[in-house]
Design a protein around this motif. Structure first.
Motif, mmCIF file in Angstrom:
data_model
loop_
_atom_site.group_PDB
_atom_site.id
_atom_site.type_symbol
_atom_site.label_atom_id
_atom_site.label_comp_id
_atom_site.label_asym_id
_atom_site.label_seq_id
_atom_site.Cartn_x
_atom_site.Cartn_y
_atom_site.Cartn_z
ATOM 1 N N ARG A 39 0.830 -1.198 0.000
ATOM 2 C CA ARG A 39 0.000 0.000 0.000
ATOM 3 C C ARG A 39 0.869 1.254 0.000
ATOM 4 O O ARG A 39 0.558 2.242 -0.677
ATOM 5 N N LYS A 40 1.939 1.218 0.766
ATOM 6 C CA LYS A 40 2.857 2.354 0.826
ATOM 7 C C LYS A 40 3.512 2.600 -0.532
ATOM 8 O O LYS A 40 3.631 3.741 -0.988
ATOM 9 N N GLU A 41 3.939 1.497 -1.189
ATOM 10 C CA GLU A 41 4.562 1.626 -2.504
ATOM 11 C C GLU A 41 3.570 2.138 -3.538
ATOM 12 O O GLU A 41 3.925 2.947 -4.407
ATOM 13 N N GLN A 42 2.323 1.643 -3.467
ATOM 14 C CA GLN A 42 1.309 2.112 -4.395
ATOM 15 C C GLN A 42 1.053 3.606 -4.222
ATOM 16 O O GLN A 42 0.881 4.344 -5.197
ATOM 17 N N HIS A 43 1.012 4.040 -2.965
ATOM 18 C CA HIS A 43 0.802 5.471 -2.691
ATOM 19 C C HIS A 43 1.944 6.301 -3.274
ATOM 20 O O HIS A 43 1.714 7.363 -3.876
ATOM 21 N N LYS A 44 3.187 5.822 -3.107
ATOM 22 C CA LYS A 44 4.330 6.541 -3.659
ATOM 23 C C LYS A 44 4.245 6.609 -5.185
ATOM 24 O O LYS A 44 4.547 7.634 -5.792
ATOM 25 N N THR A 45 3.842 5.496 -5.802
ATOM 26 C CA THR A 45 3.743 5.454 -7.260
ATOM 27 C C THR A 45 2.690 6.420 -7.769
ATOM 28 O O THR A 45 2.908 7.160 -8.741
ATOM 29 N N LEU A 46 1.518 6.425 -7.107
ATOM 30 C CA LEU A 46 0.455 7.333 -7.513
ATOM 31 C C LEU A 46 0.873 8.786 -7.357
ATOM 32 O O LEU A 46 0.611 9.631 -8.224
ATOM 33 N N THR A 47 1.540 9.093 -6.243
ATOM 34 C CA THR A 47 2.005 10.463 -6.005
ATOM 35 C C THR A 47 3.021 10.872 -7.065
ATOM 36 O O THR A 47 2.969 11.994 -7.592
ATOM 37 N N ARG A 48 3.947 9.974 -7.398
ATOM 38 C CA ARG A 48 4.955 10.262 -8.407
ATOM 39 C C ARG A 48 4.318 10.494 -9.773
ATOM 40 O O ARG A 48 4.712 11.391 -10.521
ATOM 41 N N ILE B 173 2.440 14.221 -14.114
ATOM 42 C CA ILE B 173 1.386 14.784 -14.970
ATOM 43 C C ILE B 173 1.293 16.300 -14.771
ATOM 44 O O ILE B 173 1.150 17.079 -15.730
ATOM 45 N N VAL B 174 1.384 16.736 -13.506
ATOM 46 C CA VAL B 174 1.327 18.171 -13.202
ATOM 47 C C VAL B 174 2.478 18.900 -13.895
ATOM 48 O O VAL B 174 2.285 19.978 -14.468
ATOM 49 N N ASN B 175 3.672 18.319 -13.878
ATOM 50 C CA ASN B 175 4.827 18.951 -14.530
ATOM 51 C C ASN B 175 4.634 19.043 -16.034
ATOM 52 O O ASN B 175 5.011 20.038 -16.658
ATOM 53 N N ILE B 176 4.029 17.977 -16.627
ATOM 54 C CA ILE B 176 3.810 18.000 -18.070
ATOM 55 C C ILE B 176 2.816 19.101 -18.431
ATOM 56 O O ILE B 176 3.007 19.857 -19.396
#
Length: 391
Positions: free
Chosen positions: A371-380, A385-388
């Motif tokens: 769950r922690k890794e998934q959260h990090k992946t989603l945040t990344r 997307i925001v940067n693009i």
């Protein structure tokens, strides 16, 4: 069986051992084994089915490991209860069913679930590695059979439980397994569970065993535990360079072929096959037909156990495979209680509770990490997307 890609299943995978650098390294290693066009085609095919196929494949391997371990334990006990006694036969049946692995190797291709032809990209290096590890597996099986024949159940269970501790140590050294509260806690609880089983079975000493045989069985069991504890993380390291489940089964087939060849040489040299005929007709007290059904049942169930173990290591980690196998020691005891009406006292009850507690704590720890890794992946991904958009 369907193929799976270990390095493309971060959403549902039971471990988080791959970093971005390791994933890139895996792709590079796979590319060395085949032409670029073939690599792209195979990986494209597997990417589109990974999320759909990974979990069913994982469940199938869990079931194979559970059923194979439990059934092999019960059938082996049935063999010895009814006066079977051959160490060579006990060793030979553990890997003699290797032709059954043709089924998970060829079925995905026949069902058109993959474009990969079986044994494509099976390099000479993989062949040599598989043969060498297979020879080690053959000696491990022999040591295991010797230990079982000369030691009481209590001592054997106690010594074999130590393999989980060594498995953790070798995993840290060989595959850089991270130490966490959940995996250390699980190792401690499962080891305590096995020790309680050993203490509860202290009266089950084989008759007619000399001191020399006892110590020989002691050191053989220690050797078997150490070799298997080394075998699991070694296979995990090799499987990191393998991109599909079929290749895992192909390597497993070659390993077991090498182990069976070693056992067959021993059987032929020691008159094992002639003794099998004599044992089935004159020694086994349930008759010739039941004897051969027992032997064939052992061959099939051991194959399920090895297939499940290999799949578990490939899809998760060597530590997870070791934990599952140690947890099954208690399940095998419960199987003996249900099938052979073995006594089920306080020690066994506490041992079973510790076993379930340790296993569930490990699974919960992995769940939290995922769950922690998934959260990090989603945040990344959101930040990307925001940067693009901003640019």
């Amino acid at each position: 069986m369907t193929p799976s890609v270990n390095n493309h299943t971060s959403e549902i995978e039971f471990t988080h051992r791959e970093s971005e650098e390791e994933v890139a390294h895996l792709h590079a290693d796979s590319a060395l084994a085949m032409d670029n066009n073939t690599t792209m085609q195979v990986h494209a095919d597997q990417k589109c089915i990974t999320n759909k196929r990974y979990m069913p494949l994982l469940v199938i391997n869990y079931v194979c490991l559970f059923v194979g371990s439990l059934a092999a334990s019960l059938l082996s006990k049935y063999y010895f209860i009814h006066k079977g006694s051959s160490i060579l036969v006990s060793t030979w049946v553990q890997t003699a069913g290797f032709p059954l692995l043709i089924i998970p190797i060829s079925l995905p291709y026949l069902l058109k679930l993959t474009n990969r032809v079986p044994f494509t990209d099976f390099t000479p290096r993989m062949l040599l590695l598989s043969i060498a590890i297979g020879v080690m597996l053959g000696f491990n099986n022999l040591f295991f059979s010797w230990g079982n024949s000369y030691l009481p159940i209590s001592t054997s269970a106690l010594l074999l439980s130590s393999q989980l501790v060594f498995n953790l140590l070798f995993s840290v050294i060989i595959v850089k397994q991270k130490l966490t509260f959940s995996n250390v806690n699980c190792v401690i609880l499962l080891t305590l569970s096995s020790i309680l089983l050993a203490l509860d079975s202290s009266h089950e000493t084989p008759e007619g065993i000399t001191r020399k045989h006892y110590f020989f069985g002691f050191f053989c069991t220690i050797a078997a535990g150490l070799m298997f504890a080394f075998y699991l993380p070694l296979m995990e390291k090799i499987y990191r360079r393998v991109y599909c489940y079929e290749m895992v089964m192909e390597m497993q087939l070659v390993m077991e072929l090498a182990a069976t060849t070693l056992a067959t040489i021993g059987m032929a040299g020691g008159g094992g096959f002639a003794k099998m005929k004599e044992e089935s007709r004159m020694v086994f007290d349930k008759g010739c037909m039941v004897y051969w059904v027992t032997v064939i049942g052992n061959v099939v169930t051991w194959q399920l156990c090895f297939m499940g173990t290999a799949g578990m290591v490939f899809l998760t980690s060597s530590l997870t495979g070791g934990i599952c196998m140690t947890a099954l020691l208690s399940m095998n005891v419960l199987g003996g209680v249900l099938v052979y009406k073995d006594a089920f006292g306080g020690f066994k009850a506490i041992s079973t509770i510790l076993c379930i507690w340790g296993f569930l704590s490990y699974v919960y720890g992995i769940y939290k990490l995922n769950r922690k890794e998934q959260h990090k992946t989603l945040t990344r991904n959101k930040n990307h997307i925001v940067n693009i958009v901003a640019n």
